[in-house]
Design an enzyme around this catalytic site. Structure first.
Site, short mmCIF file in Angstrom:
data_model
loop_
_atom_site.label_atom_id
_atom_site.label_comp_id
_atom_site.label_asym_id
_atom_site.label_seq_id
_atom_site.Cartn_x
_atom_site.Cartn_y
_atom_site.Cartn_z
N ILE A 39 0.80 -1.23 0.00
CA ILE A 39 0.00 0.00 0.00
C ILE A 39 0.83 1.28 0.00
O ILE A 39 0.32 2.33 -0.33
CB ILE A 39 -1.01 0.06 1.18
CG1 ILE A 39 -0.39 -0.49 2.46
CG2 ILE A 39 -2.30 -0.66 0.87
CD1 ILE A 39 -1.27 -0.35 3.67
N ASP A 61 -3.76 -1.93 -3.27
CA ASP A 61 -4.56 -2.18 -2.07
C ASP A 61 -5.36 -3.45 -2.36
O ASP A 61 -6.23 -3.45 -3.24
CB ASP A 61 -5.49 -0.99 -1.81
CG ASP A 61 -6.36 -1.20 -0.58
OD1 ASP A 61 -6.41 -2.34 -0.06
OD2 ASP A 61 -7.00 -0.22 -0.15
N VAL A 62 -5.08 -4.51 -1.63
CA VAL A 62 -5.70 -5.80 -1.95
C VAL A 62 -7.22 -5.81 -1.72
O VAL A 62 -7.91 -6.69 -2.20
CB VAL A 62 -5.06 -6.98 -1.17
CG1 VAL A 62 -3.64 -7.22 -1.59
CG2 VAL A 62 -5.20 -6.81 0.33
N SER A 141 -1.73 -19.21 8.29
CA SER A 141 -1.04 -19.04 9.58
C SER A 141 -1.29 -20.29 10.41
O SER A 141 -2.23 -21.05 10.12
CB SER A 141 -1.64 -17.82 10.30
OG SER A 141 -1.30 -17.81 11.67
N TYR A 154 -8.97 -12.60 12.50
CA TYR A 154 -7.72 -13.04 11.87
C TYR A 154 -7.74 -14.56 11.69
O TYR A 154 -7.50 -15.07 10.60
CB TYR A 154 -6.55 -12.62 12.77
CG TYR A 154 -5.18 -12.95 12.24
CD1 TYR A 154 -4.58 -12.16 11.27
CD2 TYR A 154 -4.47 -14.06 12.72
CE1 TYR A 154 -3.31 -12.45 10.80
CE2 TYR A 154 -3.20 -14.35 12.25
CZ TYR A 154 -2.62 -13.54 11.29
OH TYR A 154 -1.36 -13.84 10.81
N LYS A 158 -7.70 -16.81 8.29
CA LYS A 158 -6.60 -17.72 7.99
C LYS A 158 -7.11 -19.14 7.78
O LYS A 158 -6.58 -19.88 6.94
CB LYS A 158 -5.54 -17.67 9.11
CG LYS A 158 -4.84 -16.32 9.23
CD LYS A 158 -4.19 -15.89 7.93
CE LYS A 158 -3.40 -14.61 8.03
NZ LYS A 158 -2.82 -14.19 6.73
N ASP A 188 9.37 -12.75 13.42
CA ASP A 188 9.65 -11.43 13.98
C ASP A 188 9.34 -10.31 12.99
O ASP A 188 10.21 -9.86 12.25
CB ASP A 188 11.14 -11.35 14.39
CG ASP A 188 11.25 -10.89 15.81
OD1 ASP A 188 10.35 -10.17 16.26
OD2 ASP A 188 12.23 -11.29 16.47
N THR A 189 8.09 -9.88 12.94
CA THR A 189 7.67 -8.79 12.05
C THR A 189 6.70 -7.91 12.84
O THR A 189 6.33 -8.23 13.96
CB THR A 189 6.93 -9.33 10.81
OG1 THR A 189 5.66 -9.84 11.24
CG2 THR A 189 7.69 -10.42 10.09
N1 LIG Z 1 4.67 -12.57 11.53
C1 LIG Z 1 4.01 -13.63 11.95
O1 LIG Z 1 4.24 -14.12 13.08
C2 LIG Z 1 2.99 -14.28 11.06
C3 LIG Z 1 2.50 -15.55 11.44
C4 LIG Z 1 1.56 -16.16 10.64
C5 LIG Z 1 1.12 -15.55 9.48
N2 LIG Z 1 1.61 -14.32 9.14
C6 LIG Z 1 1.11 -13.71 7.91
O2 LIG Z 1 2.17 -13.39 7.06
C7 LIG Z 1 1.76 -12.33 6.17
C8 LIG Z 1 2.82 -11.26 6.13
O3 LIG Z 1 2.85 -10.63 7.41
P1 LIG Z 1 4.20 -10.10 8.10
O4 LIG Z 1 4.47 -10.99 9.25
O5 LIG Z 1 5.24 -9.89 7.09
O6 LIG Z 1 3.65 -8.74 8.71
P2 LIG Z 1 3.89 -7.23 8.22
O7 LIG Z 1 2.93 -6.43 9.00
O8 LIG Z 1 5.32 -6.91 8.33
O9 LIG Z 1 3.50 -7.27 6.67
C9 LIG Z 1 2.17 -7.22 6.20
C10 LIG Z 1 2.16 -6.37 4.94
O10 LIG Z 1 0.82 -6.36 4.38
C11 LIG Z 1 0.59 -5.06 3.88
N3 LIG Z 1 -0.82 -4.71 3.77
C12 LIG Z 1 -1.70 -4.46 4.77
N4 LIG Z 1 -2.89 -4.10 4.27
C13 LIG Z 1 -2.78 -4.14 2.92
C14 LIG Z 1 -3.66 -3.86 1.85
N5 LIG Z 1 -4.92 -3.46 2.07
N6 LIG Z 1 -3.21 -4.01 0.58
C15 LIG Z 1 -1.93 -4.39 0.35
N7 LIG Z 1 -1.04 -4.67 1.32
C16 LIG Z 1 -1.45 -4.53 2.59
C17 LIG Z 1 1.28 -4.14 4.91
O11 LIG Z 1 1.49 -2.83 4.39
C18 LIG Z 1 2.53 -4.90 5.23
O12 LIG Z 1 3.61 -4.51 4.40
C19 LIG Z 1 0.40 -11.86 6.69
O13 LIG Z 1 -0.63 -12.44 5.91
C20 LIG Z 1 0.35 -12.41 8.10
O14 LIG Z 1 -0.96 -12.61 8.54
C21 LIG Z 1 2.54 -13.68 9.90
#
Ligand SMILES: NC(=O)c1ccc[n+]([C@@H]2O[C@H](COP(=O)([O-])OP(=O)(O)OC[C@H]3O[C@@H](n4cnc5c(N)ncnc54)[C@H](O)[C@@H]3O)[C@@H](O)[C@H]2O)c1
Length: 282
Positions: A39, A61-62, A141, A154, A158, A188-189
């Site tokens: 975004i 924007d998804v 997830s 969430y 998922k 770690d994010t």
């Molecule tokens: N980090 C974890 O522990 C974890 C665990 C399980 C699943 N996930 C999944 O992994 C994926 C990536 O997450 P992450 O950990 O990198 O977190 P993150 O918050 O660093 O990244 C998520 C990204 O999605 C983007 N985003 C949000 N809304 C959006 C929209 N409307 N259109 C386009 N992009 C959009 C954000 O700008 C961000 O860059 C997510 O689907 C998250 O649910 C993460």
């Protein structure tokens, strides 16, 4: 059987986040071209600049199907094709709240990105994936099978996108294309920081529910290696870290037992009472 990623084009949503960005770097290192979408304009431009000329930055924007359609068309125009779609963008309720404590707007926002956004991304990319015998990877997830306490929208999303990925894999097989589901544990994010780092009741809940190695985060780079390996193998599922594999395989029995324990747990009840006290929907 492995298919090299060299020469392949991968379309990634949420590309500037922790997992998306690490995956983009890993895919470039393995010879792929990447369409990095997210975004924020500055963020996608900066990421593409760091990745080099095989990266195309596009603001997407998804939640807006039109914006993904346009991005996909630009990607095809630029690289000639898209082989792999990585539907990865996601958000969580921040702060995490109970079903009673959420507002409808908070619920809809998460569903719009995590469920509808994945649907839009998959639908927009499917013609290219089918034409090029490609692969769709959907980020689910461990919350697809773990109890989603204080993160119900969430976890609902998922679990739903897991079903999307499974059905899609079966439906694409006769066409020579494929799909898979990614199940990250704690990485770690940004999205994980509320539960894993920020002091407060949500961290207390996470520390209590995810003990020992289950509460440990991994680096986005480690997740990215598993993602790229899974893309090469057209894997049906990528579970990272591997410590979550038994829980996924045994989820039927495990869920019955853990749901029963959590319902009776005094510590969880106390933390939920505090989370609910000032919640906007309460
Ligand atoms: N980090 C974890 O522990 C974890 C665990 C399980 C699943 N996930 C999944 O992994 C994926 C990536 O997450 P992450 O950990 O990198 O977190 P993150 O918050 O660093 O990244 C998520 C990204 O999605 C983007 N985003 C949000 N809304 C959006 C929209 N409307 N259109 C386009 N992009 C959009 C954000 O700008 C961000 O860059 C997510 O689907 C998250 O649910 C993460």
């Amino acid at each position: 059987m492995r298919t090299s990623l060299s020469g392949k084009t991968v379309f990634i949503t949420g590309a500037t986040g922790g997992i998306g960005s690490a995956a983009s770097h890993e895919l470039i290192a393995r010879g792929a071209s990447v369409v990095v979408t997210d975004i924020g304009k500055q963020q996608v431009d900066d990421l593409a600049a760091a990745l080099g000329e095989r990266a195309l930055p596009i603001v997407v924007d998804v939640t807006d199907r039109g914006s993904i359609d346009q991005a996909m068309a630009r990607a095809v125009d630029h690289f000639g094709k898209v082989d792999i779609v990585f539907a990865n963008a996601g958000i969580a309720n921040d702060p995490p709240l109970t079903v009673a404590g959420l507002t409808d707007e908070m619920f809809e926002k998460v569903i719009d990105v995590d469920l509808n956004g994945v649907w839009h991304t998959v639908r927009a990319g499917l013609p290219q994936v089918i034409e090029h015998g490609g692969y769709v990877l959907i980020t689910s997830s461990i919350y697809a099978f773990m109890n989603g306490v204080v993160n119900a929208p969430y976890a609902m999303s998922k679990a739903a996108v897991e079903q999307l990925g499974r059905a899609l894999r079966t439906e694409l097989a006769y066409r020579g294309a494929s799909a898979g589901v990614l199940y990250p544990g704690w990485v770690d994010t940004n999205i994980a920081s509320v539960a894993m780092h920020d002091p407060g009741p949500v961290k207390e809940l996470a520390d209590h529910a995810f003990r020992g190695p289950l509460g440990k985060t991994i680096t986005p780079e480690r997740a990215a290696k598993a993602i790229a390996n899974g893309m090469e193998k057209r894997a049906p599922r990528i579970i990272v870290p591997r410590r979550w594999i038994p829980f996924s395989l045994m989820r039927g029995a495990f869920n019955v037992a853990t749901d029963a324990i959590m319902e009776r747990d005094a510590k969880i009840a106390g933390v939920l009472e505090r989370i609910d006290r000032d919640a906007p929907g309460a």
